[in-house]
Design a protein around this motif. Structure first.
Motif, PDB file in Angstrom:
ATOM      1  N   GLU A 205       0.813  -1.220   0.000  1.00  0.00           N
ATOM      2  CA  GLU A 205       0.000   0.000   0.000  1.00  0.00           C
ATOM      3  C   GLU A 205       0.848   1.273   0.000  1.00  0.00           C
ATOM      4  OE1 GLU A 205      -0.237  -2.514   2.068  1.00  0.00           O
ATOM      5  OE2 GLU A 205      -2.291  -3.271   2.089  1.00  0.00           O
ATOM      6  N   ALA A 206       2.143   1.135   0.209  1.00  0.00           N
ATOM      7  CA  ALA A 206       3.015   2.313   0.263  1.00  0.00           C
ATOM      8  C   ALA A 206       3.156   2.917  -1.135  1.00  0.00           C
ATOM      9  CB  ALA A 206       4.380   1.921   0.821  1.00  0.00           C
ATOM     10  N   PRO A 207       3.495   4.191  -1.211  1.00  0.00           N
ATOM     11  CA  PRO A 207       3.567   4.849  -2.527  1.00  0.00           C
ATOM     12  C   PRO A 207       4.781   4.403  -3.343  1.00  0.00           C
ATOM     13  CG  PRO A 207       4.206   6.381  -0.784  1.00  0.00           C
ATOM     14  CD  PRO A 207       3.746   5.132  -0.096  1.00  0.00           C
ATOM     15  N   HIS A 208       4.514   3.886  -4.536  1.00  0.00           N
ATOM     16  CA  HIS A 208       5.588   3.525  -5.461  1.00  0.00           C
ATOM     17  C   HIS A 208       6.411   4.774  -5.767  1.00  0.00           C
ATOM     18  CE1 HIS A 208       7.729   1.383  -8.518  1.00  0.00           C
ATOM     19  NE2 HIS A 208       7.266   2.129  -9.504  1.00  0.00           N
ATOM     20  N   PHE A 209       7.735   4.610  -5.856  1.00  0.00           N
ATOM     21  CA  PHE A 209       8.585   5.776  -6.088  1.00  0.00           C
ATOM     22  C   PHE A 209       8.460   6.248  -7.531  1.00  0.00           C
ATOM     23  CE2 PHE A 209      12.646   7.919  -7.073  1.00  0.00           C
ATOM     24  CZ  PHE A 209      12.543   8.941  -6.154  1.00  0.00           C
TER      25      PHE A 209
ATOM     26  N   TYR B  89       4.190   6.108   4.695  1.00  0.00           N
ATOM     27  CA  TYR B  89       4.856   4.934   4.126  1.00  0.00           C
ATOM     28  C   TYR B  89       4.136   3.633   4.460  1.00  0.00           C
ATOM     29  CZ  TYR B  89       8.391   8.429   3.162  1.00  0.00           C
ATOM     30  OH  TYR B  89       9.035   9.555   2.722  1.00  0.00           O
ATOM     31  N   LYS B  90       2.970   3.767   5.101  1.00  0.00           N
ATOM     32  CA  LYS B  90       2.043   2.639   5.317  1.00  0.00           C
ATOM     33  C   LYS B  90       2.642   1.491   6.127  1.00  0.00           C
ATOM     34  CE  LYS B  90      -0.694   5.006   2.657  1.00  0.00           C
ATOM     35  NZ  LYS B  90      -1.701   5.873   3.301  1.00  0.00           N
ATOM     36  N   ALA B  91       3.597   1.795   6.990  1.00  0.00           N
ATOM     37  CA  ALA B  91       4.117   0.754   7.871  1.00  0.00           C
ATOM     38  C   ALA B  91       2.977   0.269   8.772  1.00  0.00           C
ATOM     39  CB  ALA B  91       5.267   1.301   8.717  1.00  0.00           C
TER      40      ALA B  91
END
Lengths: 415, 112
Positions: A205-209, B89-91
């Protein structure tokens, strides 16, 4: 991210969703054989308040001795003595900075493809051979992390605690970005161009660079896609097989392992443009510690900097004898007009000799000779770029530790 | 300029000495070697009886050195860092682990 895993590369780690995160963490521990860097050699970056000791590592493939800032994802700083050896930083000493830990460790040169898509007439999928067959473009340019020298800020700020070695300079060979965009045919109404590489976030779910340039910037004839640095293919950790080169702009835009170019019909508001790598919209990106409410903009062009490279603070030299001082400078987003030295705290300045010019985006060596009187000395070094921008005496500050370019100094004694 | 630079001599004979500028020879003959390499993982753990939360939550995305190289910072800066890891960063850090992580960071890297 939505890009499917294509043949041509393999990413070693797992994609983790929030749900299976804890279980997968255990599995990841089993998947990796820990490899210890020989940490016999330490270096002290001399950061204010201490804590600047770092191991010197040779544990990274295709890299020589590098200062270990972080193992995973790698943050490797170029030891400062490398800058005294030449204006071009050798590939095996070129600094390294990654955001996400899923970095492909296998890249197949034959099946790798660079995709150009979005607001274009024809979607392209170009092989390395396709790119090599296009008109060649070459430029020497400094690649500097937005946060180079962050560890030197006072008050200290969180982030990679770099000394001055999160910068390097290389001769880049490849193709103009403009030529690739023209080949795809940019449609009317295109506004910006977004770039991303093979590296992927660990948490799904984190933002792709991803980073973007305005269409005009992307088509300026200098922004380029490099398949070679200093005449050789790029080391894996410097972005093999392709890297975006944005001369004069900070490294955050120089996307490594570049495999996707998307032409957008609007501005890019993705996390890495809108939230990360933003600076106060003030001269020198300066704000006061604790200040809030200021306008921010994406970080962009670099500022002039200069350094002494052949003498370290604390050195003892012979008095009343010729002493060569030399170093490197760069103008930021333009060339160098002059590099001056001061031995009276900046009251008066003397010129230095500028050496061979590898182009306006390159490091340039300066050199001079002095004859120090007995006693303690402090030398300031100051670059003025071709636009008349001068390094400031004052240290400016921002909470991200970006864009440091204060006048540097060294202290030594002569006897 | 000053006390010691009186006999300042501009060096004029040093151009190029000991300074290698390689010429690139990339295009046309450019050949690419596929790569298959290993990167070090960095398996160091945080020490101490209070390190469980930070070990369990933080080391999936980055090795411990990133934290251990940080300067001493105020607790509110550490709180903001942990929140940035969660929100931006969705940790997947559970609410109940946040305090333990911030406590640990403040103990080893606190400035207030």
């Amino acid at each position: 991210m939505s890009t499917p895993q294509a043949p041509g590369w393999q990413t070693p780690a797992l994609h983790l969703s929030r749900r299976n995160f804890v279980a997968a963490m255990g599995a990841a521990g089993l998947l990796f054989l820990p490899k210890h860097a020989a940490a016999d050699e330490m270096i002290d970056l001399g950061l204010p308040g201490g804590g600047g000791e770092r191991p010197v590592t040779t544990a990274f493939p295709q890299k020589g001795k590098m200062i270990l800032q972080r193992t995973r994802p790698p943050l490797l700083e170029t030891p400062f003595e490398v800058f005294d050896q030449g204006v071009l930083t050798p590939n095996d000493r070129f600094f390294v900075r990654w955001h996400w830990a899923n970095i492909p460790t296998q890249v197949d040169a034959g099946s790798f493809r660079l995709n150009i898509r979005g607001h274009v007439n024809a979607t392209l999928s170009l092989s390395l051979a396709d790119l090599v067959a296009m008109p060649t473009f070459e430029i020497v340019a400094v690649n500097q992390c937005s946060g180079n020298s962050r560890g030197l800020y006072v008050p200290r700020v969180p982030g990679a605690q770099w000394g001055n070695g999160a910068m390097s300079n290389a001769r880049w060979t490849g193709v103009r970005l403009k030529d690739v965009l023209d080949r795809a045919g940019v449609k009317a109404g295109a506004i910006s161009v977004r770039f991303s590489g093979l590296d992927e976030q660990v948490i799904e779910e984190a933002p792709h660079f991803m980073k973007s340039l305005s269409l005009d910037h992307a088509r300026d004839g200098e922004a380029m896609i490099a398949y070679a640095m200093n005449g050789e293919q790029l080391p894996l950790v410097n972005g093999f097989p392709l890297r975006l080169i944005v001369p004069g702009w900070y490294s955050t835009y120089w996307v490594k392992m570049l495999n996707d170019i998307e032409v957008l019909d609007g501005p890019d508001d993705n996390f890495w443009m809108a939230k990360a790598y933003v600076i106060p919209d003030t001269p020198f990106a300066a704000v006061k510690p604790g200040e809030t409410g200021y306008k921010t903009v994406p970080i962009n062009r670099m500022l002039p900097r200069s350094f002494v490279t052949n003498l370290k603070s604390g050195a003892r030299v012979k008095a009343n004898a010729p002493l060569t001082l030399r170093g490197i400078a760069f103008g930021g987003d333009t060339g160098i007009n002059k590099v001056d030295l001061s031995s009276d705290g900046g009251a008066t300045w003397s010129p230095t000799q500028l050496e061979s010019d590898e182009g306006k985006y390159s490091f340039r060596r300066w050199e001079t000779s002095i004859s120090p009187t007995p006693g303690d000395h402090q030398i300031l070094v100051r670059c003025t770029n071709s636009n008349g921008e001068v390094q400031p005496m004052q240290t400016y500050w921002n909470p991200s530790g970006f864009m440091r370019n204060v006048i540097e100094s060294i202290s030594f004694s002569a006897a | 300029m000053s006390r010691f630079l009186a006999p300042l001599v501009l060096a004029t004979i040093i151009v190029g000495v000991g300074f290698s500028v390689s010429t690139a020879a990339a295009p046309a003959s450019m050949h690419f070697n596929s790569l298959s390499l290993d990167l070090p993982f960095g398996d160091r753990m945080f020490d101490g009886p209070d390190a469980d939360a930070i070990n369990n939550n933080c080391l999936a995305c980055h090795s411990a050195g990133m934290v251990l190289n940080q300067p001493k910072l105020p607790r509110k800066v550490w709180e903001a860092e942990v929140e940035k890891m969660r929100a931006a960063y969705k940790a997947p850090v559970a609410e109940e682990d946040v305090k333990a992580i911030v406590d640990y960071l403040t103990r080893i890297k606190g400035s207030d």
